[in-house]
Scaffold this motif. Sequence first.
Motif, PDB file in Angstrom:
ATOM      1  N   ASP A 150       2.186  12.664   8.723  1.00 18.59           N
ATOM      2  CA  ASP A 150       1.706  12.838   7.347  1.00 18.59           C
ATOM      3  C   ASP A 150       2.794  12.683   6.283  1.00 18.59           C
ATOM      4  N   GLY A 203       0.815  -1.213   0.000  1.00 19.41           N
ATOM      5  CA  GLY A 203       0.000   0.000   0.000  1.00 19.41           C
ATOM      6  C   GLY A 203       0.842   1.252   0.000  1.00 19.41           C
ATOM      7  N   GLU A 204       0.148   2.368  -0.109  1.00 27.78           N
ATOM      8  CA  GLU A 204       0.783   3.685  -0.007  1.00 27.78           C
ATOM      9  C   GLU A 204      -0.097   4.513   0.914  1.00 27.78           C
ATOM     10  N   GLU A 205       0.481   5.185   1.857  1.00 30.26           N
ATOM     11  CA  GLU A 205      -0.332   5.988   2.785  1.00 30.26           C
ATOM     12  C   GLU A 205       0.515   7.060   3.449  1.00 30.26           C
ATOM     13  N   ASN A 206      -0.148   8.040   4.008  1.00 30.23           N
ATOM     14  CA  ASN A 206       0.553   9.054   4.787  1.00 30.23           C
ATOM     15  C   ASN A 206       0.759   8.514   6.195  1.00 30.23           C
ATOM     16  N   PRO A 245       4.348  11.001   3.353  1.00 34.50           N
ATOM     17  CA  PRO A 245       3.855  10.010   2.379  1.00 34.50           C
ATOM     18  C   PRO A 245       4.813   8.824   2.290  1.00 34.50           C
ATOM     19  N   TYR A 249       7.571   1.214   6.674  1.00 35.81           N
ATOM     20  CA  TYR A 249       7.072   2.411   6.013  1.00 35.81           C
ATOM     21  C   TYR A 249       8.277   3.170   5.458  1.00 35.81           C
ATOM     22  N   LYS A 295       1.029   8.181   9.982  1.00 35.79           N
ATOM     23  CA  LYS A 295       0.205   8.907  10.964  1.00 35.79           C
ATOM     24  C   LYS A 295       1.048   9.690  11.982  1.00 35.79           C
ATOM     25  N   TYR A 338       5.559   4.466   1.215  1.00 36.56           N
ATOM     26  CA  TYR A 338       5.222   3.149   0.693  1.00 36.56           C
ATOM     27  C   TYR A 338       5.169   2.204   1.897  1.00 36.56           C
TER      28      TYR A 338
END
Lengths: 512, 294
Positions: free
Chosen positions: B188, B169-172, B190, B211, B174, B192
């Motif tokens: 926040d 997935g890809e996400e910011n 960004p 991450y 936390k 992988y």
Amino acid sequence: MVILTKKFKTENLNLKEANMRFKPKIILVLILSLLLFTSVSEAALEIDRGPIYGALRKLLPFENLEFAGYLKNETSLRMAHGLDEFMKEANIAQLELEYSFNENVQFFTILKWFYDAVFELENRYDRDPQWESKTNKKLKYPEKMQWLRECYLDILTDKLDLRLGKQQVVWGTADGVRILDIVNPLDYREWTLKNYIDTRIPLWMINAEAQLMPNGQLQLLFIPDYEANYYPPAGAPFTLRTVRLGTEAMQALTQARVTTATIDEKPAHTFENTKIGLRWRSIIEGHGFEYTLNYLNTYDFASAAYTMMQGVGWVPTAFELTRRAEKIEVYGGTFSKTITEGILIPGLAKGWTLRGELAYIKGGAMNYGTDKNIAGTANVSMCNYVLGFDKSFFTNWLFSFQFIQMIAQPQSEYDKRLYTLLNGATRGPLDKIETTLTLLVSTDFMHERLKPQVLVLYGDDNDWRISPKVSYEISDQWLATAGLHIFEGKEQQLNGQFDKNDQIFLELKYTF
Amino acid sequence: MRGKIVFLIMAMLLFTGLAYADLEYHKVYKPQAGMTADQIMEIKYFNKYSLFANDYESVGDVVFMEKDGSTRNRRFLRQRIILGRASDDVSYKDLVMFTEPTSVKGLATLTWNYMNPKRDQDVWLWLPSLRKIRKVSASQANDSFMGGDFTAEEITSRRFTDETYKLIGEENFKGYTSLFDGKVYHKDEPCYVIECVPVRSPWYYSKRITYVSKNFGGNIFDEIYDPNGKLFRTIFRGWIIVDVGGNKYPAQNWVEGHDLRTEHKTIIIFDEIKFNQGLSEDIFTQKTLMRQRW
């Protein structure tokens, strides 16, 4: 008159012993209390070096001056007497100072003071003020300045480092045994129970280390200074058997009205007597094999004893003991290699570190005779070596094993049917080949805060020392250590001579 | 003494790693859109060991934090020269010297790391208590790192080929609230999200979720799962960007390991980070180890 004196001494001793009876236990309680009430928490990132450091920093507010040090108590109790007899009650203070003139020139010194109160606490040890055996305040030889442990100037460049002054130089790869580590003499005040860093006697010298190749360095030593090994006098907790026998013999001769004399022949501090050392250190590229070649031209720190008796007819009238430091040459080398892929086949012995050390000592002398009795002195060459094997198992259990042999080769004739060479420390018969095995096992718990280890030394002829200990890091500044030294063997052997010296020890160290 | 040896090996390994053949030394790489998990992880390992620079220097603190909040500290000076030299296979050389507290002052390690990923490092220790240099073999991969809440491989010796990777997935990110100073880091960012499964089995972990920042290619956070699939440890890594003559160099300035079973934490903080100071290779020799006085 002699009898009366002895009686008085005995009564006095008993009274003192009665007064002392509970003191060791009191000390134990005090040390444990200190441990319990010592603060263990400190602010992270502010490495608090404590009030002593703070006071020294105010006293010596020089920007280029850095210092450190410690205060330490070392207590040991004889196990044979229900822990009610001190063998050591030493307090030690050490201060280390470094002054940087610039990036390339620095001055460094270590000042160390200690006092072992065991001679006051226990009457069994000789009350004669043998200051050198309990403090570094050598009243008899104040010029030796033993409180000045190290004192040198470093001149550092990319290709050449010079270290000029009083220092200790360590050669070799062996642990706990001196094969090539013979540049400095040794203090045998506590036999070999302490780290060599604390027992080597520093010498004034010029030490030059040149980087001749990326993987090769040549070290040159010029040592005008000389000191003999220090052996504690008769009556001390770790008096060597040979010293005790020698003292007893001299006393017996004196009582028999024989005139005695002891002559110490030490090399004079002249240019001709300058000792020279050379070491080439290199790495064989691509194989991770490291080696050194060593040469040392020096005087033996352990003097050879020469005796001469004069008499009228069969009646001896004069006895002369000459202790002479013989000029010796040492040829040797070391190697170390970590097995990263395996020996012969992949994976075999992977993770082991192999190391070795050899010294051929030419020109020495040893006494020969029978147990306790010196018949004469022979020229002897020694060939000593050690092979070491280190590996960690179960992730953090280190096993370090050493195989050591010392081979004595007499170079002069004596009657071998009647006599053998004598062990220099015990005056007991010496085998032609003396073999010693050592095993060190150590690990850690509580995030390396609690560190137990055990060291076992075994000499052929069933001579043992077993030394377990555990250290606990109370905080960044406080370290506590407790352990045992257990000796087993015959009195003619190195460890067996201290068979009655089994001890428990406690140490508390405060660093700043 | 054994403790000090392990401590030093670990300290040395902190600054060692393995070069990655596909990436050119002394260049800065960032993940690009469309890269595979393998390509992203190659860049991550490259950046972790600062192979983009000529040399590196920093002052660091290792803080061991007990459950009750009490701490023990270690301070060190670290120097590294990155060579990437094919002629003798040397990737980079590291020197680590402990300066505080007094109990560890003077301990030092020298490490030579090689480009061939199958070749182990050469490691030398300077042990002040013995006043001698000792050649040692690197620690086992699952050994505790300096007694802290990392394994040796997590900080140092893990190789790209030790795991298989899957982009999940890809996400910011936390954000990570430090258990040491309470601050929130990399909120926040960004990232992988990559699942890493060890090739070795059985092993002390079954998988980890990592991450990796899209901005600079460094991994920020690891969730580590035991062989039963239960989360048992986390590792946070803080990064800063250092401007060196217009080049933007990513540098780790914070590593925080948290053992969820024991609540013990280990924090490594890097300060005074400098790149390309012109360090000489002559520094990275045994002669330098012998200069230690304490």
